[in-house]
Enzyme design. Structure first.
Site, PDB file in Angstrom:
ATOM      1  N   HIS A 105       4.848  -3.700  -4.370  1.00  0.00           N
ATOM      2  CA  HIS A 105       4.285  -3.890  -5.709  1.00  0.00           C
ATOM      3  C   HIS A 105       3.400  -5.130  -5.765  1.00  0.00           C
ATOM      4  CE1 HIS A 105       7.440  -1.327  -8.105  1.00  0.00           C
ATOM      5  NE2 HIS A 105       6.673  -0.607  -7.304  1.00  0.00           N
ATOM      6  N   TYR A 165       5.469  -2.314 -16.124  1.00  0.00           N
ATOM      7  CA  TYR A 165       6.859  -1.857 -16.115  1.00  0.00           C
ATOM      8  C   TYR A 165       7.247  -1.261 -17.461  1.00  0.00           C
ATOM      9  CZ  TYR A 165       7.973  -3.740 -11.526  1.00  0.00           C
ATOM     10  OH  TYR A 165       8.018  -3.951 -10.169  1.00  0.00           O
ATOM     11  N   GLU A 173       8.830 -10.364  -8.015  1.00  0.00           N
ATOM     12  CA  GLU A 173       7.386 -10.294  -7.765  1.00  0.00           C
ATOM     13  C   GLU A 173       6.672 -11.547  -8.261  1.00  0.00           C
ATOM     14  OE1 GLU A 173       6.513  -6.442  -9.483  1.00  0.00           O
ATOM     15  OE2 GLU A 173       8.020  -5.575  -8.131  1.00  0.00           O
ATOM     16  N   TYR A 211       1.803  -7.009   6.155  1.00  0.00           N
ATOM     17  CA  TYR A 211       0.650  -6.136   5.943  1.00  0.00           C
ATOM     18  C   TYR A 211      -0.198  -6.668   4.800  1.00  0.00           C
ATOM     19  CZ  TYR A 211       3.763  -4.418   2.233  1.00  0.00           C
ATOM     20  OH  TYR A 211       4.604  -4.342   1.146  1.00  0.00           O
ATOM     21  N   GLN A 264      -1.747   0.342   2.585  1.00  0.00           N
ATOM     22  CA  GLN A 264      -1.230  -0.829   3.253  1.00  0.00           C
ATOM     23  C   GLN A 264      -1.451  -0.694   4.770  1.00  0.00           C
ATOM     24  OE1 GLN A 264       0.823   0.866   0.725  1.00  0.00           O
ATOM     25  NE2 GLN A 264      -0.439  -0.552  -0.481  1.00  0.00           N
ATOM     26  N   SER A 296      -0.892  -2.940   8.473  1.00  0.00           N
ATOM     27  CA  SER A 296      -0.302  -4.101   9.121  1.00  0.00           C
ATOM     28  C   SER A 296      -1.398  -5.025   9.635  1.00  0.00           C
ATOM     29  CB  SER A 296       0.585  -3.668  10.292  1.00  0.00           C
ATOM     30  OG  SER A 296       1.667  -2.889   9.849  1.00  0.00           O
ATOM     31  N   VAL A 298       0.908   4.548  16.190  1.00  0.00           N
ATOM     32  CA  VAL A 298       0.304   3.440  15.444  1.00  0.00           C
ATOM     33  C   VAL A 298       1.359   2.460  14.944  1.00  0.00           C
ATOM     34  CG1 VAL A 298       0.345   4.489  13.136  1.00  0.00           C
ATOM     35  CG2 VAL A 298      -1.568   2.980  13.802  1.00  0.00           C
ATOM     36  N   THR A 343       1.233  -1.510  15.436  1.00  0.00           N
ATOM     37  CA  THR A 343       0.372  -2.491  14.762  1.00  0.00           C
ATOM     38  C   THR A 343       1.121  -3.718  14.231  1.00  0.00           C
ATOM     39  OG1 THR A 343       0.384  -1.100  12.772  1.00  0.00           O
ATOM     40  CG2 THR A 343      -1.497  -0.887  14.254  1.00  0.00           C
ATOM     41  N   PRO A 344       2.294  -3.588  13.593  1.00  0.00           N
ATOM     42  CA  PRO A 344       2.987  -4.823  13.220  1.00  0.00           C
ATOM     43  C   PRO A 344       3.700  -5.465  14.400  1.00  0.00           C
ATOM     44  CG  PRO A 344       4.276  -2.946  12.507  1.00  0.00           C
ATOM     45  CD  PRO A 344       2.979  -2.400  13.056  1.00  0.00           C
ATOM     46  N   THR A 356       5.607   6.643   2.064  1.00  0.00           N
ATOM     47  CA  THR A 356       6.163   6.373   0.754  1.00  0.00           C
ATOM     48  C   THR A 356       7.671   6.583   0.781  1.00  0.00           C
ATOM     49  OG1 THR A 356       4.130   7.069  -0.326  1.00  0.00           O
ATOM     50  CG2 THR A 356       6.131   7.077  -1.660  1.00  0.00           C
TER      51      THR A 356
END
Length: 469
Positions: free
Chosen positions: A113, A123, A165, A225, A242, A244, A334, A337-338, A466
């Site tokens: 988020h 929200y 957040e 990311y 998103q 990374s 893939v 990547t991170p 997701t």
């Protein structure tokens, strides 16, 4: 820790209030009776949850079309987003009297988020349409008591997210002596690069992105990311994904690197990746995109702990290598990547590291030259194990610590005993395991590690899709 503290304040034995709610929002109390009501609806949500969230997304987007710029339209089209939200709501109902069980899921969602710049007012909009959808789908079964209980429960959880957040946004602003930022920042594509031997159809495209304003970039935790946002003309909206950060943080702070695999979708099932294909085919050097501040919880938790012989030394004294927990990095496709960012950062620290990776062939083996160079620099501490699905005569190991085999995919459970003992460092109970790749691969690897005696808290997953696992 902040998430755990906030969640632990919600106790079935007394009215509950999230810890330290944002000053601009009223505290929300959930009574024991309301908690019992929400928990009792878990079986109903198991049967009707996806219907509720499907109605929710349709109505909220129809009546608030600007949210098309926030929600992934691909995840809406495939149903992945309604399924993910339904699972999250079910999890909340199931564990509302044991909310610390949801700490990881809440932390993961909060980071995402924050990367999407979600604001507190949103929200309230979500709460309105979610409660409305419950009433529409359940009809007369949605009694006033049920509606009131879910309204209070949602408000309490929303405050937990908003509070967490807010902390993430403040941390982003303060990062590296206030080099950080909040919001979308313009970046220019400085360089496009496929690895040697890769082509635009199969390969992973690395984009080197420099800030348009020329100001130095803040650092980030290896494994994190960034969200990339671009305008999609054929949809008429902004969309973000998103990616990374696929390189160790650069002290110069001059650019970020992301590496993107083309998403071809599945014929008749899922649409083409609207952003990944645009990045591969249409975004050129010199073009601009927008990025959000780095986020993500897939980071190395094991920090160097001084040994008794160094505990009293000056802060600049080197840390004994024996005090560093070994790392085992497992990736497929893939999912590297991170992991490559973690490897590049951890190797110079003196850590013992094993990297196990599954790929189709050497031709599409990401960052192969970089990994070989790192291993060559630290030959006694870094080992690699690669499983290729296509047999290749040229895919020979490059050193005694580089094992290359052919198989269907990387399977931790089927590692030969000698390789398992050598690579997984099971005897060291501090070892951290970091896994990224397709969800089935991660679940299989996690289960195999647990069956070998690895504690769940030492296993970390990075899920690109997701939802949660």
């Amino acid at each position: 820790m902040a998430i755990a503290q906030a969640l632990q304040t919600q106790d079935v034995a007394k009215p509950t209030t999230p810890a330290s709610p944002p000053a601009s929002r009223p505290a929300v109390s959930v009574t024991p009776e309301q908690i019992a009501i929400v928990k009792s609806t878990a079986s109903v949500l198991k049967d009707y949850g996806e219907a509720i969230t499907t109605v929710f997304y349709k109505n909220i987007i129809d009546e608030n079309p600007e949210l098309k710029n926030v929600f992934s339209l691909t995840s809406q089209a495939t149903g992945a987003q309604p399924r993910a939200l339904a699972a999250a709501v079910l999890g909340y109902a199931t564990f509302i009297d044991d909310l610390p069980r949801l700490q990881h899921a809440v932390e993961r969602i909060a980071h995402k988020h924050a990367s999407l710049q979600i604001q507190p007012a949103q929200y309230d909009v979500v709460g309105k349409y979610l409660i409305q959808a419950i009433g529409i789908v359940l009809g007369a079964a949605a009694t006033p008591e049920i509606v009131d209980a879910w309204t209070a429960a949602y408000g309490a959880l929303a405050n937990v997210f908003i509070g967490r957040e807010d902390i993430l946004y403040n941390e982003a602003r303060a990062r590296d002596d206030s080099k950080g930022w909040v919001g979308w920042r313009k970046f220019r594509v400085q360089r496009r690069q496929y690895a040697a031997g890769e082509d635009a159809t199969e390969g992973i495209l690395s984009l080197y992105l420099a800030p348009v304003d020329g100001k130095p970039l803040p650092s980030y935790e290896p494994g994190q990311y960034t969200s990339l946002q671009i305008f999609i003309p054929e949809l008429g909206v902004l969309q973000s994904r998103q990616y990374s950060l696929s390189q160790a943080p650069r002290p110069a702070g001059d650019y970020y690197r992301i590496s993107v695999k083309r998403d071809l979708g599945t014929t008749g099932q899922t649409p083409l990746g609207v952003i990944s294909n645009r990045l591969h085919d249409l975004i050129k050097e010199g073009d601009e995109v927008e990025l959000s501040q780095p986020q993500g919880e897939f980071v190395v938790e094991e920090t160097p702990v001084p040994t008794p012989s160094t505990a009293a030394a000056a802060p600049a004294a080197p840390v004994d290598q024996e005090s560093l927990a070994p790392l085992v990095l497992l990736s497929a496709g893939v999912g590297v990547t991170p992991v490559i960012s973690i490897l590049e950062t951890a190797a110079p620290q003196g850590r013992t590291i094993s990297w196990l990776h599954g790929s189709h062939s050497r031709k599409v083996l990401p960052f192969n030259k970089e990994v070989q160079a790192i291993r060559a620099t630290h030959p006694q501490r870094i080992q690699t194990y690669t499983v290729l699905t296509e047999a290749e005569t040229e895919a020979a190991a490059t050193s005694p610590n580089d094992t290359v085999v052919t198989g269907t995919h990387l399977k931790v459970a089927e590692l030969p005993a000698a390789d398992r003992d050598r690579l997984l460092h099971l005897s060291d109970k501090r070892t951290g395991y970091y896994i990224c790749g397709p969800s089935s691969f991660m679940a299989e690897s996690r289960d195999a590690l647990q069956s070998l005696g690895v504690a769940p808290e030492r296993i970390h997953l990075e899920l690109f899709a997701t939802g949660d696992m």
